[in-house]
Design a protein around this motif. Structure first.
Motif, PDB file in Angstrom:
ATOM      1  N   ALA A  12     -24.348  26.230 -20.074  1.00 49.51           N
ATOM      2  CA  ALA A  12     -24.581  24.990 -19.319  1.00 49.51           C
ATOM      3  C   ALA A  12     -25.491  24.044 -20.096  1.00 49.51           C
ATOM      4  CB  ALA A  12     -25.177  25.315 -17.956  1.00 49.51           C
ATOM      5  N   LEU A  13     -26.506  24.598 -20.754  1.00 50.89           N
ATOM      6  CA  LEU A  13     -27.418  23.763 -21.557  1.00 50.89           C
ATOM      7  C   LEU A  13     -26.688  23.090 -22.706  1.00 50.89           C
ATOM      8  CD1 LEU A  13     -30.634  25.996 -21.710  1.00 50.89           C
ATOM      9  CD2 LEU A  13     -30.337  23.836 -20.469  1.00 50.89           C
ATOM     10  N   ASN A  14     -25.683  23.782 -23.255  1.00 48.02           N
ATOM     11  CA  ASN A  14     -24.912  23.226 -24.378  1.00 48.02           C
ATOM     12  C   ASN A  14     -23.752  22.353 -23.928  1.00 48.02           C
ATOM     13  OD1 ASN A  14     -26.536  24.493 -26.296  1.00 48.02           O
ATOM     14  ND2 ASN A  14     -25.313  26.361 -26.261  1.00 48.02           N
ATOM     15  N   GLY A  15     -23.591  22.175 -22.603  1.00 44.51           N
ATOM     16  CA  GLY A  15     -22.519  21.352 -22.086  1.00 44.51           C
ATOM     17  C   GLY A  15     -21.157  22.003 -22.088  1.00 44.51           C
ATOM     18  N   ARG A  16     -21.126  23.318 -22.327  1.00 41.74           N
ATOM     19  CA  ARG A  16     -19.831  24.022 -22.352  1.00 41.74           C
ATOM     20  C   ARG A  16     -19.255  24.173 -20.947  1.00 41.74           C
ATOM     21  NH1 ARG A  16     -18.646  29.481 -25.901  1.00 41.74           N
ATOM     22  NH2 ARG A  16     -16.649  30.038 -24.958  1.00 41.74           N
ATOM     23  N   ILE A  17     -20.150  24.318 -19.946  1.00 43.71           N
ATOM     24  CA  ILE A  17     -19.700  24.386 -18.548  1.00 43.71           C
ATOM     25  C   ILE A  17     -20.533  23.416 -17.740  1.00 43.71           C
ATOM     26  CG2 ILE A  17     -18.922  26.798 -18.666  1.00 43.71           C
ATOM     27  CD1 ILE A  17     -21.518  27.650 -17.377  1.00 43.71           C
ATOM     28  N   SER A  18     -19.992  22.982 -16.580  1.00 47.99           N
ATOM     29  CA  SER A  18     -20.685  22.020 -15.730  1.00 47.99           C
ATOM     30  C   SER A  18     -21.720  22.721 -14.857  1.00 47.99           C
ATOM     31  CB  SER A  18     -19.669  21.294 -14.846  1.00 47.99           C
ATOM     32  OG  SER A  18     -19.096  22.224 -13.919  1.00 47.99           O
ATOM     33  N   VAL A  19     -22.491  21.901 -14.143  1.00 44.48           N
ATOM     34  CA  VAL A  19     -23.507  22.445 -13.238  1.00 44.48           C
ATOM     35  C   VAL A  19     -22.842  23.263 -12.121  1.00 44.48           C
ATOM     36  CG1 VAL A  19     -25.327  21.861 -11.598  1.00 44.48           C
ATOM     37  CG2 VAL A  19     -25.122  20.578 -13.738  1.00 44.48           C
ATOM     38  N   GLY A  20     -21.743  22.710 -11.590  1.00 50.71           N
ATOM     39  CA  GLY A  20     -21.024  23.441 -10.547  1.00 50.71           C
ATOM     40  C   GLY A  20     -20.491  24.766 -11.052  1.00 50.71           C
ATOM     41  N   GLU A  21     -19.971  24.783 -12.271  1.00 51.57           N
ATOM     42  CA  GLU A  21     -19.468  26.029 -12.852  1.00 51.57           C
ATOM     43  C   GLU A  21     -20.606  27.013 -13.104  1.00 51.57           C
ATOM     44  OE1 GLU A  21     -15.488  24.518 -15.247  1.00 51.57           O
ATOM     45  OE2 GLU A  21     -17.475  24.316 -16.184  1.00 51.57           O
ATOM     46  N   LEU A  22     -21.778  26.503 -13.496  1.00 49.40           N
ATOM     47  CA  LEU A  22     -22.947  27.375 -13.664  1.00 49.40           C
ATOM     48  C   LEU A  22     -23.302  28.046 -12.337  1.00 49.40           C
ATOM     49  CD1 LEU A  22     -25.415  28.491 -15.192  1.00 49.40           C
ATOM     50  CD2 LEU A  22     -26.614  26.362 -14.634  1.00 49.40           C
ATOM     51  N   ILE A  23     -23.313  27.268 -11.273  1.00 49.91           N
ATOM     52  CA  ILE A  23     -23.607  27.819  -9.942  1.00 49.91           C
ATOM     53  C   ILE A  23     -22.567  28.870  -9.570  1.00 49.91           C
ATOM     54  CG2 ILE A  23     -23.702  27.271  -7.483  1.00 49.91           C
ATOM     55  CD1 ILE A  23     -24.906  24.567  -8.289  1.00 49.91           C
ATOM     56  N   THR A  24     -21.291  28.568  -9.878  1.00 52.02           N
ATOM     57  CA  THR A  24     -20.225  29.532  -9.592  1.00 52.02           C
ATOM     58  C   THR A  24     -20.443  30.824 -10.359  1.00 52.02           C
ATOM     59  OG1 THR A  24     -18.604  27.811  -9.127  1.00 52.02           O
ATOM     60  CG2 THR A  24     -17.752  29.963  -9.759  1.00 52.02           C
ATOM     61  N   VAL A  25     -20.751  30.716 -11.656  1.00 51.12           N
ATOM     62  CA  VAL A  25     -20.935  31.908 -12.489  1.00 51.12           C
ATOM     63  C   VAL A  25     -22.120  32.725 -12.001  1.00 51.12           C
ATOM     64  CG1 VAL A  25     -21.543  32.711 -14.804  1.00 51.12           C
ATOM     65  CG2 VAL A  25     -19.826  30.921 -14.511  1.00 51.12           C
ATOM     66  N   VAL A  26     -23.254  32.065 -11.763  1.00 50.73           N
ATOM     67  CA  VAL A  26     -24.443  32.795 -11.293  1.00 50.73           C
ATOM     68  C   VAL A  26     -24.183  33.431  -9.924  1.00 50.73           C
ATOM     69  CG1 VAL A  26     -26.863  32.574 -10.609  1.00 50.73           C
ATOM     70  CG2 VAL A  26     -26.025  31.371 -12.638  1.00 50.73           C
ATOM     71  N   GLY A  27     -23.518  32.658  -9.050  1.00 51.60           N
ATOM     72  CA  GLY A  27     -23.200  33.213  -7.724  1.00 51.60           C
ATOM     73  C   GLY A  27     -22.283  34.419  -7.804  1.00 51.60           C
ATOM     74  N   LEU A  28     -21.250  34.320  -8.654  1.00 50.59           N
ATOM     75  CA  LEU A  28     -20.327  35.442  -8.809  1.00 50.59           C
ATOM     76  C   LEU A  28     -21.017  36.641  -9.454  1.00 50.59           C
ATOM     77  CD1 LEU A  28     -17.031  33.675  -9.940  1.00 50.59           C
ATOM     78  CD2 LEU A  28     -17.418  34.914  -7.803  1.00 50.59           C
ATOM     79  N   ALA A  29     -21.860  36.368 -10.448  1.00 50.70           N
ATOM     80  CA  ALA A  29     -22.571  37.468 -11.104  1.00 50.70           C
ATOM     81  C   ALA A  29     -23.483  38.185 -10.113  1.00 50.70           C
ATOM     82  CB  ALA A  29     -23.382  36.932 -12.280  1.00 50.70           C
ATOM     83  N   GLN A  30     -24.125  37.389  -9.251  1.00 52.00           N
ATOM     84  CA  GLN A  30     -24.972  38.001  -8.229  1.00 52.00           C
ATOM     85  C   GLN A  30     -24.132  38.741  -7.187  1.00 52.00           C
ATOM     86  OE1 GLN A  30     -27.514  35.195  -6.256  1.00 52.00           O
ATOM     87  NE2 GLN A  30     -28.882  36.789  -5.467  1.00 52.00           N
ATOM     88  N   PHE A  31     -22.991  38.157  -6.849  1.00 51.47           N
ATOM     89  CA  PHE A  31     -22.117  38.803  -5.864  1.00 51.47           C
ATOM     90  C   PHE A  31     -21.548  40.117  -6.394  1.00 51.47           C
ATOM     91  CE2 PHE A  31     -17.624  39.420  -4.649  1.00 51.47           C
ATOM     92  CZ  PHE A  31     -17.810  39.815  -3.331  1.00 51.47           C
ATOM     93  N   VAL A  32     -21.275  40.171  -7.708  1.00 54.73           N
ATOM     94  CA  VAL A  32     -20.682  41.374  -8.298  1.00 54.73           C
ATOM     95  C   VAL A  32     -21.547  42.601  -8.043  1.00 54.73           C
ATOM     96  CG1 VAL A  32     -20.266  42.479 -10.544  1.00 54.73           C
ATOM     97  CG2 VAL A  32     -19.241  40.279 -10.034  1.00 54.73           C
ATOM     98  N   ALA A  33     -22.856  42.399  -7.908  1.00 55.69           N
ATOM     99  CA  ALA A  33     -23.754  43.538  -7.654  1.00 55.69           C
ATOM    100  C   ALA A  33     -23.396  44.239  -6.340  1.00 55.69           C
ATOM    101  CB  ALA A  33     -25.201  43.062  -7.618  1.00 55.69           C
ATOM    102  N   GLU A  34     -22.891  43.468  -5.363  1.00 54.81           N
ATOM    103  CA  GLU A  34     -22.557  44.081  -4.067  1.00 54.81           C
ATOM    104  C   GLU A  34     -21.374  45.042  -4.163  1.00 54.81           C
ATOM    105  OE1 GLU A  34     -20.634  42.715   0.182  1.00 54.81           O
ATOM    106  OE2 GLU A  34     -22.017  41.326  -0.816  1.00 54.81           O
ATOM    107  N   PRO A  35     -20.208  44.629  -4.696  1.00 54.80           N
ATOM    108  CA  PRO A  35     -19.108  45.596  -4.804  1.00 54.80           C
ATOM    109  C   PRO A  35     -19.412  46.760  -5.743  1.00 54.80           C
ATOM    110  CG  PRO A  35     -18.511  43.510  -5.851  1.00 54.80           C
ATOM    111  CD  PRO A  35     -19.758  43.274  -5.075  1.00 54.80           C
TER     112      PRO A  35
END
Length: 568
Positions: free
Chosen positions: A271-294
């Motif tokens: 995200a800092l390098n502009g490779r992904i957007s802010v929304g995509e960063l939120i999606t990635v972090v949210g999914l990474a955090q969600f993955v801990a549950e399954p």
């Protein structure tokens, strides 16, 4: 689907059958729970879209659509969980009930079982193990739905950024394999824990049943110490199983946390390098955090599956145990043959014993060694696997008789009588509606005064095992019940050990009157002179062999050892 007696059962077969016979509910539960997990994984994706399409642009229309999408997601999510969980729980409860019925049928099967387990152990298996083995359906449903969540999360990450998705696809399977490595240890420790619990339960049952006798001989403190040691061993086994569970939980949490940190760190760098957007960063972090549950769910499923496998193995040991009695298909006795005959029977302390019981006979058996009486009773009751010689009923070997005919033909009444909760009338009739001979049977068993002394008489409500009655009262009521059943062959084992001499004489006369008819035969294992004196003949067994036979009076006059045994 049920299993046959003696069938080679394994824990795996038990668990597969559980899932298979509830496959409709389990399949529906899996599908709906998988929908719940898929929609839950879609929430971070929706939030990312919400940020990129509505928050960043400041437009109202995308905002409204995003809100509606979130409402729809959460509506599906909550209802899917409720519906799926209900189906799985119903499957578990139905399976637990069915397994308990199977265990009860197996334990109560008149052919017996060769498990070698005590009543308390069987009770533990029928309750705790049946419930735990049924939880395999929870493990299956939650495991599949957790795998669905991981698959949806991985696809979403691949759509955001391929390297991130690939990292998750590689990291999650490695994580799951690491968790599974502890499953065999957990299965072993859970099995040991369940065995220890069953053993302690059986010991507690035995001690409670024998508490009065223990107090009588002053052994209650030794019994309490024995139970304390057994309980301590169970506690240690439980702690070892719990420590393994805790270790698996800790490993799961730690590894999933490391995976989350790695994914979030890489996504932040992108995200800092502009490779992904802010929304995509939120999606990635949210999914990474969600993955801990399954991932945690898969760890939990591994624990449940290990526990279910251990309990299923104990269930299989009971349901697959061979019968003590081998029966055939013969449905009629030969009226010209003796009702009961032992030909050259050898078992435990018995050696080549011959014994015949003709119709109309009352035969007493005096065993100088109580072990001979126990062995003879085991042979006559059909609970002597591997004995040599032949035991026949009505001219047919026991192995040739249909089980229902055998149960109608031979009744064993132990001196330790079992009475059940319910009315005294119900105990005596034992399910029969014919009460025409009730009074005569009670009088023959010298139990009239017992009934008259109880509030309500025959309608008196009995406590469990008749514990409010004395030993002599229980013995007489048990004898009355046996006389009411009127089996062709009645075998009594010390039916008067807990009654006084006057009552014993009345009991002996009543027994001779009721059973001394041509179509019936009675075998009485006793040392009571009152009972032996009413027998048509007495068989004496010493050192496992028949050493004398004749009338009681003749034997007492001719044999000093016989006289000493019956008169002491």
């Amino acid at each position: 689907m049920t299993f046959d007696l003696g069938e080679d059962l394994t824990a795996g077969r038990m668990l597969r059958r559980s899932v298979r016979r509830h496959r409709g509910r389990v399949t529906l539960g899996v599908l709906v729970l998988s929908l719940h997990q898929a929609t839950e994984a879609a929430v971070p994706v929706a939030i990312g879209i919400f940020v990129d399409r509505a928050v960043s642009t400041g437009k109202l229309e995308p905002l409204l659509w995003c809100v509606l999408m979130m409402v729809a997601l959460f509506a599906v999510l909550s209802n899917a969980w409720k519906t799926g969980a209900r189906q799985v729980v119903r499957s578990i409860e139905h399976e637990t009930h069915l397994v308990r019925l199977e265990i009860a049928r197996r334990v109560l099967d008149p052919r017996g079982h060769q498990t070698g387990l005590r009543a308390g152990e069987l009770l533990s298996i029928a309750t705790s193990d049946a419930e735990k083995a049924s939880l395999i359906m929870r493990a299956v449903a939650m495991g599949v739905s957790a795998s669905t969540a991981l698959a949806v999360s991985s696809v979403a990450l691949l759509m955001v950024d391929v390297p991130l998705g690939v990292g998750v696809l590689i990291g999650v399977p490695l994580l799951v394999l690491g968790i599974q490595a502890l499953s065999p240890l957990l299965t072993r420790r859970t099995s040991t824990q369940q065995e220890a619990i069953a053993s302690t339960t059986a010991l507690a049952t035995d001690l409670v049943n024998g508490l009065r006798a223990l107090r009588g001989i002053g052994a209650q403190h030794n019994a309490a110490e024995r139970y304390r040691r057994s309980s301590q061993a169970t506690l240690q086994a439980t702690l070892r199983a719990a420590s393994t569970n805790g270790l698996q939980d800790g490993v799961t949490t730690a590894l999933s946390g490391l995976l989350l940190a790695a994914v979030a760190g890489v996504a932040g760098w992108f995200a800092l390098n502009g490779r992904i957007s802010v929304g995509e960063l939120i999606t990635v972090v949210g999914l990474a955090q969600f993955v801990a549950e399954p991932v945690g769910t898969l760890g939990y499923c591994s624990q449940v599956a290990a526990m279910a496998k251990a309990s299923a193995g104990r269930l299989a040991s009971v349901l697959g145990s061979p019968a003590l009695i081998t029966t055939g298909s013969a449905t009629a006795l030969d009226p010209a043959k003796p009702l009961l005959a032992l030909d050259n029977v050898t078992y435990k302390t018995l050696s080549a014993v011959d014994l015949t019981l003709q119709r109309g006979e009352l035969v007493g058996v005096l065993c100088y060694d109580p072990r001979d009486a126990d062995a003879l009773l085991a042979v006559v009751s059909g609970r002597a696997p591997g004995h040599e010689g032949v035991m026949s009923v009505g001219g047919l070997a026991m192995e040739e008789l249909d089980i229902d005919l055998l149960r109608r033909s031979v009744l064993i009444e132990q001196h330790d009588t079992d009475l059940f909760e319910g009315t005294l009338r119900g105990n005596l009739l034992a399910g029969s509606d014919d009460s025409s001979r009730l009074d005569s049977a009670v009088a023959a068993a010298a139990a009239t005064d017992v009934i008259d002394g109880l509030p309500g008489g025959l309608d008196h409500l009995m406590a469990d095992r008749g514990r409010t009655l004395s030993g002599g009262q229980r013995q007489r009521l048990g004898l009355a019940r046996a006389l009411l059943a009127e089996p062709p062959v009645l075998v009594l084992h010390d039916p008067s050990t807990a009654v006084d001499a006057v009552t014993e004489e009345i009991l002996a006369e009543g027994l001779a009157e009721v059973r001394g008819v041509p179509e019936l035969a009675t075998l009485v294992l006793t040392s009571s002179p009152a009972l032996l004196g009413k027998m048509h003949r007495v068989v004496v067994i010493a050192d496992g062999a028949v050493v004398a036979e004749g009338l009681h009076a003749e034997l007492a006059a001719a044999d000093s050892i016989y006289a000493e045994v019956v008169l002491r």
